[in-house]
Design an enzyme around this catalytic site. Sequence first.
Site, PDB file in Angstrom:
ATOM      1  N   SER A  96       0.820  -1.199   0.000  1.00 14.99           N
ATOM      2  CA  SER A  96       0.000   0.000   0.000  1.00 14.99           C
ATOM      3  C   SER A  96       0.863   1.262   0.000  1.00 14.99           C
ATOM      4  O   SER A  96       1.713   1.432  -0.871  1.00 14.99           O
ATOM      5  CB  SER A  96      -0.958  -0.038   1.199  1.00 14.99           C
ATOM      6  OG  SER A  96      -1.968   0.929   1.080  1.00 14.99           O
ATOM      7  N   ASP A 218     -10.143  -4.216  -5.532  1.00 18.65           N
ATOM      8  CA  ASP A 218      -9.466  -3.478  -4.466  1.00 18.65           C
ATOM      9  C   ASP A 218     -10.076  -2.087  -4.375  1.00 18.65           C
ATOM     10  O   ASP A 218      -9.891  -1.256  -5.264  1.00 18.65           O
ATOM     11  CB  ASP A 218      -7.962  -3.392  -4.765  1.00 18.65           C
ATOM     12  CG  ASP A 218      -7.164  -2.745  -3.642  1.00 18.65           C
ATOM     13  OD1 ASP A 218      -7.777  -2.163  -2.721  1.00 18.65           O
ATOM     14  OD2 ASP A 218      -5.916  -2.809  -3.682  1.00 18.65           O
ATOM     15  N   HIS A 246      -7.421  -5.542  -0.489  1.00 20.78           N
ATOM     16  CA  HIS A 246      -6.204  -4.733  -0.395  1.00 20.78           C
ATOM     17  C   HIS A 246      -5.098  -5.418   0.407  1.00 20.78           C
ATOM     18  O   HIS A 246      -4.036  -4.840   0.590  1.00 20.78           O
ATOM     19  CB  HIS A 246      -6.558  -3.386   0.255  1.00 20.78           C
ATOM     20  CG  HIS A 246      -5.516  -2.331   0.081  1.00 20.78           C
ATOM     21  ND1 HIS A 246      -5.049  -1.924  -1.159  1.00 20.78           N
ATOM     22  CD2 HIS A 246      -4.834  -1.586   1.001  1.00 20.78           C
ATOM     23  CE1 HIS A 246      -4.132  -0.985  -0.991  1.00 20.78           C
ATOM     24  NE2 HIS A 246      -3.987  -0.757   0.301  1.00 20.78           N
TER      25      HIS A 246
END
Length: 267
Positions: A96, A218, A246
């Site tokens: 991320s 996602d 995610h």
Amino acid sequence: MTVDVLERNHVQVIGSGSQTIMFAHGFGCDQGMWRYIVPDFMSDYRIVLFDYVGSGNSQIRHYDADKYSSLQGYAQDVIDIIERLDLRDVIFVGHSVSSMVGMLASIRAPERFERIVMLGPSPRYVNDPPAYFGGFDKSDIDELLEMMQMNFIGWASYMAPIAMNSDRPELTHELEQSFCSRDPHIARQFAEVTFYCDCRKELALMSVPTLILQCSDDSIAPVEVGDYLHSHLRHSELRQMNAKGHYPHLSQPQETIELIKEYISRS
């Protein structure tokens, strides 16, 4: 006062091998999120795990609101760890927002990095029409941050199932608990820095070969973001994952492991 970088970021060095893989967790998480991934790399690589200041078992007394008001503050911590351990040819795996943190660190110290693996990355979460779709309107982010301010526990219970997007409730519960274990003030600032970041200009400065792992369904980093990154990052490779949500390193660790191994074996 001299800061012990390894203590500050709760750095753990495990495994064996001449080359290092550095795993960097995302927002609201800690190094424990890599527990399904790390064992498959320990026999061939030295593994470096750490917690960002304010996360996990890091030393919260070192949190500096000014330093961590941008992703560059977190990138500096990555460089600090690498320099303290005198690492070269690092394979950096960032989940991320850590994908962008790793990119920023590699721009400042490219000689320290060999490869970067971006897991669910995004250079900008806020839409910038008509040229860029990041997945969120600014009003969406404003509302999330206000919710964090007013009802942090409520925000965690709302956000966890959306981000995890898994039919395994134990993973959603774990993510919610991870969110809730953060200091609310630090978590909110980190969220603001993360969701308002814009690293699009820095993409052209990136020279380290990169694998972009794009998850399906996602809600945090949609497919358009992966395509944008691939088209703007030199020496990048984009792989679409079957894993949904995610957090594929939790929900689909085997697929995550296989794609990372396949990529770095071709280094």
